[in-house]
Scaffold this active site. Structure first.
Site, PDB file in Angstrom:
ATOM      1  N   ASN A 122       0.828  -1.213   0.000  1.00 55.89           N
ATOM      2  CA  ASN A 122       0.000   0.000   0.000  1.00 55.89           C
ATOM      3  C   ASN A 122       0.860   1.260   0.000  1.00 55.89           C
ATOM      4  O   ASN A 122       0.651   2.166   0.795  1.00 55.89           O
ATOM      5  CB  ASN A 122      -0.928  -0.011   1.217  1.00 55.89           C
ATOM      6  CG  ASN A 122      -2.050   0.993   1.098  1.00 55.89           C
ATOM      7  OD1 ASN A 122      -2.489   1.316  -0.003  1.00 55.89           O
ATOM      8  ND2 ASN A 122      -2.512   1.505   2.207  1.00 55.89           N
ATOM      9  N   ARG A 127       8.449   6.540  -2.682  1.00 56.59           N
ATOM     10  CA  ARG A 127       8.569   6.533  -1.227  1.00 56.59           C
ATOM     11  C   ARG A 127       9.167   5.227  -0.716  1.00 56.59           C
ATOM     12  O   ARG A 127       9.892   5.213   0.280  1.00 56.59           O
ATOM     13  CB  ARG A 127       7.221   6.789  -0.539  1.00 56.59           C
ATOM     14  CG  ARG A 127       7.417   7.198   0.925  1.00 56.59           C
ATOM     15  CD  ARG A 127       6.212   7.869   1.520  1.00 56.59           C
ATOM     16  NE  ARG A 127       5.220   6.914   1.948  1.00 56.59           N
ATOM     17  CZ  ARG A 127       5.107   6.443   3.195  1.00 56.59           C
ATOM     18  NH1 ARG A 127       5.935   6.843   4.118  1.00 56.59           N
ATOM     19  NH2 ARG A 127       4.171   5.588   3.490  1.00 56.59           N
ATOM     20  N   LYS A 219       0.436 -11.417  -1.728  1.00 57.46           N
ATOM     21  CA  LYS A 219       1.142 -10.583  -2.711  1.00 57.46           C
ATOM     22  C   LYS A 219       2.629 -10.465  -2.398  1.00 57.46           C
ATOM     23  O   LYS A 219       3.491 -10.670  -3.261  1.00 57.46           O
ATOM     24  CB  LYS A 219       0.474  -9.208  -2.770  1.00 57.46           C
ATOM     25  CG  LYS A 219       1.330  -8.059  -3.266  1.00 57.46           C
ATOM     26  CD  LYS A 219       1.743  -8.202  -4.711  1.00 57.46           C
ATOM     27  CE  LYS A 219       2.384  -6.926  -5.257  1.00 57.46           C
ATOM     28  NZ  LYS A 219       3.621  -6.533  -4.589  1.00 57.46           N
ATOM     29  N   ASP A 238      -1.289  -7.447  -7.793  1.00 59.06           N
ATOM     30  CA  ASP A 238      -1.452  -6.176  -7.092  1.00 59.06           C
ATOM     31  C   ASP A 238      -2.443  -5.315  -7.866  1.00 59.06           C
ATOM     32  O   ASP A 238      -3.043  -5.779  -8.834  1.00 59.06           O
ATOM     33  CB  ASP A 238      -0.107  -5.463  -6.934  1.00 59.06           C
ATOM     34  CG  ASP A 238       0.559  -5.214  -8.279  1.00 59.06           C
ATOM     35  OD1 ASP A 238      -0.113  -4.700  -9.192  1.00 59.06           O
ATOM     36  OD2 ASP A 238       1.747  -5.545  -8.424  1.00 59.06           O
ATOM     37  N   GLN A 275       3.986 -11.536 -15.653  1.00 57.96           N
ATOM     38  CA  GLN A 275       3.562 -10.514 -14.702  1.00 57.96           C
ATOM     39  C   GLN A 275       4.413  -9.262 -14.853  1.00 57.96           C
ATOM     40  O   GLN A 275       3.914  -8.145 -14.825  1.00 57.96           O
ATOM     41  CB  GLN A 275       3.639 -11.074 -13.275  1.00 57.96           C
ATOM     42  CG  GLN A 275       2.901 -10.252 -12.240  1.00 57.96           C
ATOM     43  CD  GLN A 275       3.787  -9.246 -11.516  1.00 57.96           C
ATOM     44  OE1 GLN A 275       4.915  -9.009 -11.895  1.00 57.96           O
ATOM     45  NE2 GLN A 275       3.250  -8.647 -10.481  1.00 57.96           N
ATOM     46  N   PHE A 279       3.049  -5.664 -15.941  1.00 57.12           N
ATOM     47  CA  PHE A 279       3.188  -4.573 -14.974  1.00 57.12           C
ATOM     48  C   PHE A 279       3.875  -3.377 -15.621  1.00 57.12           C
ATOM     49  O   PHE A 279       3.402  -2.242 -15.536  1.00 57.12           O
ATOM     50  CB  PHE A 279       3.998  -5.062 -13.762  1.00 57.12           C
ATOM     51  CG  PHE A 279       4.196  -4.011 -12.691  1.00 57.12           C
ATOM     52  CD1 PHE A 279       3.181  -3.714 -11.797  1.00 57.12           C
ATOM     53  CD2 PHE A 279       5.399  -3.327 -12.590  1.00 57.12           C
ATOM     54  CE1 PHE A 279       3.362  -2.747 -10.812  1.00 57.12           C
ATOM     55  CE2 PHE A 279       5.592  -2.356 -11.605  1.00 57.12           C
ATOM     56  CZ  PHE A 279       4.566  -2.070 -10.720  1.00 57.12           C
TER      57      PHE A 279
END
Length: 299
Positions: A122, A127, A219, A238, A275, A279
């Site tokens: 999340n 960051r 995940k 995700d 994946q 992505f």
DNA sequence: GGCCAGGGGATTA
DNA sequence: TAATCCCATGGC
């Protein structure tokens, strides 16, 4: 400085496809990163007419390259074959592969990958990178300077296991700080032996151990299996992958399990590579959309 | 099994 | 300035 011939390799694709967080692009387009307590700079030489492509590595020697960086960069795998298999009878995947044709799945360290993806939950990539750099410079071993900057190894299991929430507060990890301390302490219980043994175990066994750690769900566990334990059939789901499966494959699947089952059936043993192509493709498409939209807004 | 808080920062409205 | 989003998970 050494030079190696490479195929199906693009620095931007490798280091910007979300699998790693400690590689940064320099102004000259090369990438500098720290892994396994070593810092190197990688540069791809523009191929001359008909000549092969060369990767230039600064900060290593022939022996270290063969034992450390060749496996880390996964240079011995036949990506052309993987791409051909995945693209066959799948025009969506073919387009995704075109966008990220130079992706390679790095073989990263399990411990660093575990903590990195704990932090990633999340969270957004800038960051995540900032948190990991702060964690390393504050609690990791200082390495030799490279390109005029201080470098730090990723902190050890013992170091993080010994931290208090108060000591970690300065990194501003939010609620993830508790996960890191509890997980580090659990891993440290046997001196990290169990974690080190996971690459040699079955994916199911490794998954069971990882999801038993605080803050590690499906995940994060799948990311660790894929990016540090060579479990290449794992397909971490995700928000971006969910988005890609809805928009491109018209899979209106609410259940993560349903998406995983689809991936297992369509991509099989190459699910993890699929994946990564998806992505990267989705994120690139999204960047372009944002640019177009803001362009329209200005007019 | 569904829902929501938990931290912080960047980006958007 | 306020709302929303972010490579999820734990706990109710």
């Amino acid at each position: 400085m050494i030079r190696k011939e490479v195929k199906d390799f693009c620095l931007r694709h490798v280091f910007d496809c979300g699998q790693c967080f400690r590689w940064n692009q320099e102004e000259d387009g090369s990438y500098t990163g720290t892994a396994m307590g070593r810092t190197v700079n990688l540069r791809l030489l523009p191929p001359e007419n008909g000549s092969p492509q060369y990767l230039e590595i600064e900060g290593t020697d022939e022996t270290e390259f063969e034992t450390v960086w060749r496996p880390y960069l996964d240079l011995d795998r036949d990506y052309a074959g993987i791409k051909q298999t995945l693209a066959k009878e799948d025009p969506i995947m073919a387009e995704a592969i075109l966008a990220g044709s130079g992706i390679r799945l790095l073989r990263q360290e399990p411990w660093e990958t575990l903590i990195s993806f704990l932090i990633s939950q999340n969270n957004n990539i800038p960051r995540i990178k900032k948190c990991i750099e702060m964690l390393s410079s504050r609690f990791g071993e200082e390495l030799p300077e490279f390109r005029g900057a201080k470098r730090f190894a990723f902190p050890t299991v013992e170091t993080l296991a010994a931290l208090t929430p108060e000591a970690l507060a300065e990194i501003r990890l939010g609620y993830r700080a508790r996960y890191i301390i509890e997980t580090a302490r659990a891993v440290a219980q046997d001196g990290g032996q169990m974690l080190r043994s996971l690459p040699g175990r079955s994916a199911e066994e490794a998954y069971a151990y990882l999801t038993g750690l605080c803050g590690v769900g499906p995940k994060v566990a799948n990311c660790i299996l894929l990016f540090s334990m060579e479990k290449y059939d794992r397909f971490p789901v995700d928000v971006w992958v969910r988005r890609v499966m809805e928009e491109l494959y018209h899979l209106e699947e609410k259940e993560t399990g349903g998406i995983e089952a689809f991936a297992a059936e369509h991509f099989g043993e190459y699910g993890g590579f699929a994946q990564q192509y998806l992505f990267y493709y989705m994120r690139e498409k999204n960047k372009k959309n944002v640019l177009t939209l803001s362009g329209k807004r200005v007019q």
